[in-house]
Design an enzyme around this catalytic site. Structure first.
Site, PDB file in Angstrom:
ATOM      1  N   ARG A 103      98.388 123.982  48.455  1.00 19.88           N
ATOM      2  CA  ARG A 103      97.391 124.397  49.230  1.00 19.88           C
ATOM      3  C   ARG A 103      98.469 125.483  50.151  1.00 19.88           C
ATOM      4  O   ARG A 103      98.351 126.276  51.219  1.00 19.88           O
ATOM      5  CB  ARG A 103      96.293 123.469  49.946  1.00 19.88           C
ATOM      6  CG  ARG A 103      95.532 124.241  50.621  1.00 19.88           C
ATOM      7  CD  ARG A 103      94.116 123.722  51.602  1.00 19.88           C
ATOM      8  NE  ARG A 103      94.023 124.114  52.967  1.00 19.88           N
ATOM      9  CZ  ARG A 103      93.058 124.967  53.214  1.00 19.88           C
ATOM     10  NH1 ARG A 103      92.655 125.550  52.042  1.00 19.88           N
ATOM     11  NH2 ARG A 103      92.375 124.880  53.892  1.00 19.88           N
ATOM     12  N   ARG A 163      91.079 123.514  48.853  1.00 21.87           N
ATOM     13  CA  ARG A 163      91.540 122.374  48.981  1.00 21.87           C
ATOM     14  C   ARG A 163      90.548 121.831  47.669  1.00 21.87           C
ATOM     15  O   ARG A 163      89.838 122.386  47.113  1.00 21.87           O
ATOM     16  CB  ARG A 163      90.559 121.931  49.968  1.00 21.87           C
ATOM     17  CG  ARG A 163      90.647 122.376  51.688  1.00 21.87           C
ATOM     18  CD  ARG A 163      89.353 121.663  52.643  1.00 21.87           C
ATOM     19  NE  ARG A 163      90.060 122.501  53.647  1.00 21.87           N
ATOM     20  CZ  ARG A 163      89.396 123.316  54.080  1.00 21.87           C
ATOM     21  NH1 ARG A 163      88.225 124.358  53.688  1.00 21.87           N
ATOM     22  NH2 ARG A 163      89.585 123.800  55.781  1.00 21.87           N
ATOM     23  N   HIS A 189      90.521 128.144  57.715  1.00 14.98           N
ATOM     24  CA  HIS A 189      91.165 127.278  58.753  1.00 14.98           C
ATOM     25  C   HIS A 189      90.155 127.974  60.259  1.00 14.98           C
ATOM     26  O   HIS A 189      89.586 129.334  60.163  1.00 14.98           O
ATOM     27  CB  HIS A 189      92.544 127.289  58.744  1.00 14.98           C
ATOM     28  CG  HIS A 189      93.616 126.603  58.108  1.00 14.98           C
ATOM     29  ND1 HIS A 189      94.194 127.019  56.910  1.00 14.98           N
ATOM     30  CD2 HIS A 189      93.430 125.349  58.124  1.00 14.98           C
ATOM     31  CE1 HIS A 189      94.631 126.792  56.400  1.00 14.98           C
ATOM     32  NE2 HIS A 189      94.361 124.910  56.956  1.00 14.98           N
ATOM     33  N   TYR A 230     100.616 125.086  58.099  1.00 16.99           N
ATOM     34  CA  TYR A 230     100.942 125.600  56.278  1.00 16.99           C
ATOM     35  C   TYR A 230     101.054 126.554  55.903  1.00 16.99           C
ATOM     36  O   TYR A 230     101.888 126.520  54.739  1.00 16.99           O
ATOM     37  CB  TYR A 230      99.043 125.707  55.692  1.00 16.99           C
ATOM     38  CG  TYR A 230      98.052 124.666  55.606  1.00 16.99           C
ATOM     39  CD1 TYR A 230      97.787 124.050  54.912  1.00 16.99           C
ATOM     40  CD2 TYR A 230      97.746 123.963  57.267  1.00 16.99           C
ATOM     41  CE1 TYR A 230      97.085 122.602  54.581  1.00 16.99           C
ATOM     42  CE2 TYR A 230      96.304 123.217  56.680  1.00 16.99           C
ATOM     43  CZ  TYR A 230      96.422 122.041  55.634  1.00 16.99           C
ATOM     44  OH  TYR A 230      95.410 121.366  55.803  1.00 16.99           O
ATOM     45  N   LYS A 265      84.534 122.310  53.832  1.00 19.82           N
ATOM     46  CA  LYS A 265      84.802 120.736  54.751  1.00 19.82           C
ATOM     47  C   LYS A 265      84.854 120.865  56.208  1.00 19.82           C
ATOM     48  O   LYS A 265      83.779 119.967  57.398  1.00 19.82           O
ATOM     49  CB  LYS A 265      86.658 121.011  54.943  1.00 19.82           C
ATOM     50  CG  LYS A 265      87.257 119.210  55.066  1.00 19.82           C
ATOM     51  CD  LYS A 265      88.681 118.948  55.216  1.00 19.82           C
ATOM     52  CE  LYS A 265      89.249 117.790  56.150  1.00 19.82           C
ATOM     53  NZ  LYS A 265      90.574 118.357  55.890  1.00 19.82           N
ATOM     54  N   HIS A 304      97.984 118.658  47.585  1.00 16.53           N
ATOM     55  CA  HIS A 304      97.911 119.045  48.524  1.00 16.53           C
ATOM     56  C   HIS A 304      98.625 120.475  49.172  1.00 16.53           C
ATOM     57  O   HIS A 304      98.776 121.226  49.565  1.00 16.53           O
ATOM     58  CB  HIS A 304      97.358 118.418  49.977  1.00 16.53           C
ATOM     59  CG  HIS A 304      96.695 119.152  51.292  1.00 16.53           C
ATOM     60  ND1 HIS A 304      95.793 119.292  51.068  1.00 16.53           N
ATOM     61  CD2 HIS A 304      97.150 119.614  52.148  1.00 16.53           C
ATOM     62  CE1 HIS A 304      94.961 120.183  51.599  1.00 16.53           C
ATOM     63  NE2 HIS A 304      96.489 119.927  52.711  1.00 16.53           N
TER      64      HIS A 304
END
Length: 330
Positions: free
Chosen positions: A285, A199, A308, A317, A224, A282
């Protein structure tokens, strides 16, 4: 059962339960009287007694938001963003509603109003804050609310999935365009983003001490989702970092000494020089995680690298290249 009657031009609701003190209150309309009586009866059933609800008549949602901002928000990692959202919430009409009068209809009206000016994702975050404020008020502050009205309201559907990946020679154009900028490490930063799928905040918070040169691994102590993880480095990423370390200031502990706002500005200037459009930082990613799948890693391996926790989020993603999948199928 509650007794509802008209007395001197107003509607009076009276609730009597065995073992509890009778409660009564007058209202302008019969509907308000019935609503108050239902909620009080629900509280009696829940707590075994009729709580003193006078505090609900004098406490506004704005006051709860302010207390939450002072006592709860500072303990969170995303405190700055949450406090900003709370300040926005306090400027809306709903903040002046008393807790006795706050209803699901009020929350629905607020939701619909916000959806006219902001994205569904923003509205969902604001509703999540309101919901947690009420939960804390009920569980920790002893506010005699019979229910969390925010939980009774439908949340907006978020459809922000993106499938944008690097196309053609876009990656090389971006890397070549880095030489035309004023940030000496921007090329290394892009390579790390593409190769690891990290990230933006993780990349900008990276310190030289987080990189194990013997193991070729980055150790992230806090991410995160609230937990740490280890990110393996490809030879390409490791070589780029090593080359930048040899040119960087030895007194600087951060790998990329840059603020998020500065990165955003530098990114848009880079897109203009490389003549690339429709690409967000982003999206790198997305690119990195997709490439991990294309290299043959399974879901567990990819999630341990990307951080994740939910397969549902990881699938957003992992936009795999169909031609590559055909080749692997044989």
């Amino acid at each position: 059962m509650a007794t509802i009657r008209k007395l001197r031009g107003r509607w009076q609701a009276q609730v009597r339960r065995r073992g509890t003190k009778p409660r009564c209150k007058s209202f302008d309309t019969k509907l308000e009287a019935e609503k108050w009586a239902r909620e009080l009866e629900a509280q009696v059933d829940r707590f075994g007694a009729a709580p003193d609800t006078r505090i609900l008549e004098s406490t506004t949602l704005s006051e709860l938001l302010e207390r939450y901002k002072t006592e709860v928000s500072p303990t969170k990692r995303g405190s700055v963003q949450e406090i900003q959202r709370i300040d926005v919430l306090k400027r809306h009409d709903i903040a002046y509603r008393t807790m006795m009068g706050l209803s699901p209809q009020d929350i629905s009206s607020f939701r619909d109003e916000r959806l006219r000016t902001v994205a569904p994702s923003t509205t969902v975050r604001e509703l999540a804050i309101l919901s947690h404020v009420l939960e804390v008020a009920i569980r920790d502050w002893g506010l005699p609310l019979g229910r969390n009205v925010v939980k009774l309201v439908r949340r907006p559907v978020i459809r922000n999935e993106r499938k944008r990946r690097l196309e053609g020679n876009e990656e090389q154009r971006l890397l070549d365009a880095c030489s035309g900028g004023k940030i000496p490490y921007f090329r290394t930063l892009l390579i790390v983003a593409i190769e690891t799928g990290m990230r933006r905040g993780e990349i900008l918070g990276l310190r030289w001490g987080d990189i194990s040169h013997n193991r070729r691994v980055i150790t992230l102590t806090m991410t995160k989702n609230g937990s740490g993880r280890e990110v393996p480095l490809s030879q390409r990423a490791y070589s780029a970092l090593s080359e930048w370390k040899g040119r960087s200031d030895e007194t600087e502990t951060r790998v990329f000494a840059m603020a998020p706002g500065s990165l955003e500005q530098a990114w848009y200037r880079l897109l203009a020089r490389a003549e690339v459009s429709g690409l967000r930082f982003h999206d790198l990613r997305h690119e990195g995680v997709s490439r991990l799948f294309e290299r043959g890693l399974n879901v567990i391996e990819v999630s341990s690298i990307s951080g994740h926790k939910e397969l549902r989020m990881l699938r957003r993603y992992a936009h795999l290249d169909a031609a590559d999948l055909v080749a692997r199928l044989g």
